[in-house]
Enzyme design. Structure first.
Site, PDB file in Angstrom:
ATOM      1  N   GLU A 149      -5.451  -7.183  11.891  1.00 46.39           N
ATOM      2  CA  GLU A 149      -6.811  -7.599  12.171  1.00 46.39           C
ATOM      3  C   GLU A 149      -7.301  -8.569  11.100  1.00 46.39           C
ATOM      4  OE1 GLU A 149      -8.719  -3.782  12.553  1.00 46.39           O
ATOM      5  OE2 GLU A 149      -8.449  -3.815  14.719  1.00 46.39           O
ATOM      6  N   CYS A 162     -11.436 -12.450   5.845  1.00 45.28           N
ATOM      7  CA  CYS A 162     -10.760 -11.258   5.337  1.00 45.28           C
ATOM      8  C   CYS A 162      -9.379 -11.165   5.982  1.00 45.28           C
ATOM      9  CB  CYS A 162     -11.592 -10.019   5.658  1.00 45.28           C
ATOM     10  SG  CYS A 162     -10.838  -8.480   5.094  1.00 45.28           S
ATOM     11  N   CYS A 206      -0.448   0.532   5.985  1.00 38.57           N
ATOM     12  CA  CYS A 206      -0.472   0.568   4.526  1.00 38.57           C
ATOM     13  C   CYS A 206       0.195   1.844   4.036  1.00 38.57           C
ATOM     14  CB  CYS A 206      -1.923   0.509   4.033  1.00 38.57           C
ATOM     15  SG  CYS A 206      -2.098   0.438   2.232  1.00 38.57           S
ATOM     16  N   CYS A 256      -4.879   5.967   1.462  1.00 43.06           N
ATOM     17  CA  CYS A 256      -6.264   6.309   1.113  1.00 43.06           C
ATOM     18  C   CYS A 256      -6.878   7.142   2.240  1.00 43.06           C
ATOM     19  CB  CYS A 256      -7.079   5.043   0.882  1.00 43.06           C
ATOM     20  SG  CYS A 256      -6.467   4.041  -0.492  1.00 43.06           S
ATOM     21  N   CYS A 281      -9.653   5.807   4.702  1.00 45.90           N
ATOM     22  CA  CYS A 281      -9.403   4.492   5.303  1.00 45.90           C
ATOM     23  C   CYS A 281      -8.515   4.623   6.537  1.00 45.90           C
ATOM     24  CB  CYS A 281      -8.736   3.575   4.268  1.00 45.90           C
ATOM     25  SG  CYS A 281      -8.314   1.940   4.909  1.00 45.90           S
ATOM     26  N   GLU A 323      -1.721  -3.202   1.286  1.00 49.90           N
ATOM     27  CA  GLU A 323      -1.873  -3.353  -0.163  1.00 49.90           C
ATOM     28  C   GLU A 323      -1.235  -4.682  -0.549  1.00 49.90           C
ATOM     29  OE1 GLU A 323      -2.156  -3.848  -3.814  1.00 49.90           O
ATOM     30  OE2 GLU A 323      -3.148  -2.002  -3.179  1.00 49.90           O
ATOM     31  N   SER A 367      -9.768  -1.261  -6.429  1.00 49.58           N
ATOM     32  CA  SER A 367     -10.402  -0.164  -5.702  1.00 49.58           C
ATOM     33  C   SER A 367     -10.356   1.104  -6.547  1.00 49.58           C
ATOM     34  CB  SER A 367      -9.683   0.062  -4.364  1.00 49.58           C
ATOM     35  OG  SER A 367      -9.786  -1.076  -3.536  1.00 49.58           O
ATOM     36  N   CYS A 414     -15.968  -1.881   6.305  1.00 51.34           N
ATOM     37  CA  CYS A 414     -14.934  -1.547   5.336  1.00 51.34           C
ATOM     38  C   CYS A 414     -14.343  -0.173   5.590  1.00 51.34           C
ATOM     39  CB  CYS A 414     -15.532  -1.578   3.928  1.00 51.34           C
ATOM     40  SG  CYS A 414     -14.313  -1.419   2.633  1.00 51.34           S
TER      41      CYS A 414
END
Length: 411
Positions: A101, A115, A122, A126, A129, A171, A225, A346
């Site tokens: 995306e 972005c 990933c 996290c 997320c 990442e 982060s 986010c």
């Protein structure tokens, strides 16, 4: 082939500069042709190679090679949604069928922040997320990363790119070579010509790669982060913290700041009941006091991956802001969320098939060079939200003169 490995692109992306340069060189031709090809492919919007190369004096052997082995984009936009605030979220399908995306965020009139995703899924895991819960499906090539910018430019020809942020899926520092190549391509004066200070790379804290980036590309802006000032608590929120101790990460970002001469952005997702108390704010202040950083408080956006985390109230975020700014004299902003109504905020990436990404233009604020002398008077940059957007703070400017004035006013 493992789950995270992907087959080579065939045909290749003309925006993969190392691949294109190698192909041109294999014909015994000048490598500079590669940049010329990219420059005109960027403007061509799907024209045939003969049209792209018309008047460019490209050798016939190069044109033949382009027709046989390369395409303008190996990926395609399969879904586009536009938020009430003008944010555009695109689902980009890669050559092998995987999807990432990309988000185009309108900033001051005529300008956008883009972005970008650097991986499919990933590996960092996290827990708040959506992307982190997917696991790693594969890493993008430099060409596939750049193609997201090409798609954004094609979708919004009336907007100029002000900032590019690697804050989408993945990442970035775990796909180091491709991301670095993409950064170099985006700032190449013969192609995209973006200012070096317009590129921001975000990381959860890959220590060795942060130090390497400080040596290879100190002109790139770094965002870290954090999400918790405590190592043990951070392990719960960000499992990769088991490998990268907070103490080592802080040392690495100080090294980056020293080498780059710029502040590092500290991203802090505010999770009600987890890391949002005044005590947490005090701990963040103690951790970062005196360091060359800008803290960006990000109110949590709910996803379908966890019922543990809750959205903080504006008052909670405000209380954290007050402590960091007033007591610890740390430059701090509250993130403006774009595209919330299309799953575009986010942490929401990837779990909604028709959802998206996020990001604001506060990068311009973090990317300012370190002043010779700090003035700790803090200008509270609160901008009341539009109807469907959370409380927000962002750098907004209408014209260059206004931006320059505002930059001075917050020092």
């Amino acid at each position: 082939m493992s789950g995270s490995e992907r087959p080579p692109l065939n045909p290749g992306s003309v925006f993969d500069l190392p691949l294109l340069t190698e192909a041109v060189g294999s014909l015994g031709k000048n490598a500079d042709h590669a940049r010329t090809i990219q420059k005109h492919a960027l403007k061509s919007n799907g024209k045939a190679w003969e049209e792209v190369s018309e008047g460019q004096d490209l050798p016939k052997t190069v044109i033949k090679m382009l027709k046989e082995d390369f395409v303008r984009t190996t990926s395609k936009v399969v879904e586009r949604r536009e938020s009430k605030d003008g944010t555009i979220k695109m689902v980009v399908r890669l050559q092998d069928g995987l999807e990432v995306e990309t988000v185009v965020i309108p900033m001051s009139p005529g300008y956008s922040t883009i972005c970008l995703s650097s991986q499919v899924g990933c590996a960092m895991g996290c827990t708040f997320c959506a992307t982190g819960m997917l696991g790693l499906k594969g890493s993008l090539t430099a060409g596939e990363i750049i193609e997201q910018v090409v798609h954004a430019k094609d979708a919004c020809p009336d907007r100029n790119i002000r900032n590019v942020v690697f804050m989408g899926m993945g990442e970035p520092l775990m796909n180091y070579e491709a991301v670095l190549t993409a950064c170099c391509t985006l700032t190449d004066q013969k192609t995209f010509s973006l200012p070096s200070t317009s590129i921001t790379v975000s990381t959860v804290g890959v220590v060795s790669a942060i130090r390497r980036l400080a040596r290879d590309a100190p002109w790139v802006r770094l965002a870290f982060s954090l999400h918790s000032p405590d190592q043990e608590a951070r392990k719960v929120i960000i499992p990769s913290a088991n490998k990268y101790p907070l103490k080592e990460i802080i040392s690495a970002i100080e090294y980056f700041s020293e080498k780059s001469g710029s502040r590092v952005m500290i991203e802090y997702t505010v999770l009600q009941g987890t890391n949002a108390s005044e005590e947490h704010a005090e701990a963040v202040g103690e951790l970062l006091e005196g360091k060359e950083v800008v803290v960006n408080l990000i109110p949590y956006n709910p996803t379908s991956v966890s019922e543990v985390y809750q959205v903080p109230s504006p008052e909670v975020v405000e209380a954290m802001w007050q402590i960091l700014v007033k007591k610890y004299k740390i430059k701090t902003t509250i993130r403006q969320q774009h595209g919330v109504d299309i799953g575009g905020a986010c942490g929401q990436l990837a779990f909604q098939r028709e959802g998206g990404t996020l990001l604001p233009d506060m990068e311009a604020y973090a990317n300012r060079p370190k002043p010779a002398k700090e003035n700790h008077h803090q200008s509270k940059q609160i901008q009341r939200p539009k109807a469907n957007i959370h409380i927000a703070v962002a750098m907004l400017s209408v014209i260059a003169a206004a931006m320059a004035w505002y930059m001075q006013s917050i020092q």
